[in-house]
Design a protein around this motif. Structure first.
Motif: not given
Length: 256
Positions: A95, A99, A107-110, A115, A250, A253, A256
């Motif tokens: 990751s 998140i 929950i992560t941004e890989t 996501i 981002k 987005d 987030r």
């Protein structure tokens, strides 16, 4: 697929009796053998949808949990989430950013920029004591398989590597494309017109994700054993766009 193309009939069939996949298996060759065994004509534009899991298995992305040592960050996050600290260590290593975190869910941004829950790491349909990581570069995996299958069969094919994910605000998992080759991953319709002649200002069609979602209805989520789906009848223009082009930056987005 372009703004003027019409798709009146699309069919999806599971490639039957696909063998269990192990590390270093040649997925492209297995697909070609399966298509030849069906003994049905195939044509340019065939889209082959492949479950992420068999790509990861073939690429040796299964990790034995006993070989993993959890660091301090993983130990702390494991205590908060209730997860095995060794699995959390893998999640962190796969990751870019955490998140959200709750009981039994991270929950992560890989590293791929997607996501996903638990960095897309899976422990279903794999040997006990192992965890299966996402492919390191699924777009490249799709490209290699696509070129191999096209050359073997003498037709132009598109490839989608599909994985199942949950969605904010909605129940149930759906298929998304984490790798793509030869198809328009996203189709930009801005500048074309609707039925009333109005110019479209912002419309983009998630072609690869739509294909993945349809195919996962046949792939299933449990013991179905249908990791390869053949989609025919889709009209599209060959494209160099890939699944990573789908990701929203981002700066745009809002969540987030």
């Amino acid at each position: 697929m372009s703004a003027s193309n019409q798709n009146e009939h699309v069919s999806l069939i599971a490639l039957q009796d696909f063998p269990l996949v192990h590390s270093r298996d040649d997925i492209g060759s297995l697909i070609v053998e399966g298509i030849v065994a069906v003994n049905q004509p195939v044509h340019d534009g065939l889209v082959i949808v492949i479950a992420q899991k068999i790509i990861s298995k073939a690429e040796g992305r299964a990790v034995r949990l006993a070989s993993v040592t959890a660091g301090n960050e993983a130990l702390l996050l494991a205590e908060k989430s209730g997860k095995d600290a060794r699995l959390v260590e893998l999640i962190l290593s796969e990751s870019r950013e955490i998140i959200r975190q709750s009981d039994n869910l991270i929950i992560t941004e890989t590293n791929l920029g997607i996501i996903m829950a638990n960095a897309g790491i899976d422990q279903s349909n794999i040997d006990e004591g192992y965890a299966l990581l996402l492919p390191e570069d699924p777009d490249d995996s799709a490209r290699i398989i696509g070129k191999q299958v096209s050359e073997a069969l003498g037709i132009e094919v598109g490839i989608v590597i599909a994985d199942s994910v949950g969605r904010p605000w909605r129940k149930g998992v759906v298929g998304i494309a984490i790798g793509a080759y030869g198809i328009p991953a996203v189709l930009d319709l801005k500048g074309s017109v609707d039925l009333n002649g109005r110019e479209l200002q912002a419309t983009e069609v998630g072609v690869a994700d739509s294909i993945a979602a349809a195919a996962t209805l046949l792939m299933g989520q449990g013991s179905e054993g249908n990791p390869v789906i053949l989609l025919s009848g889709l009209s599209y223009d060959p494209s160099t766009t890939v699944a990573s082009d789908i990701l929203r930056g981002k700066d745009s987005d809002l969540f987030r």
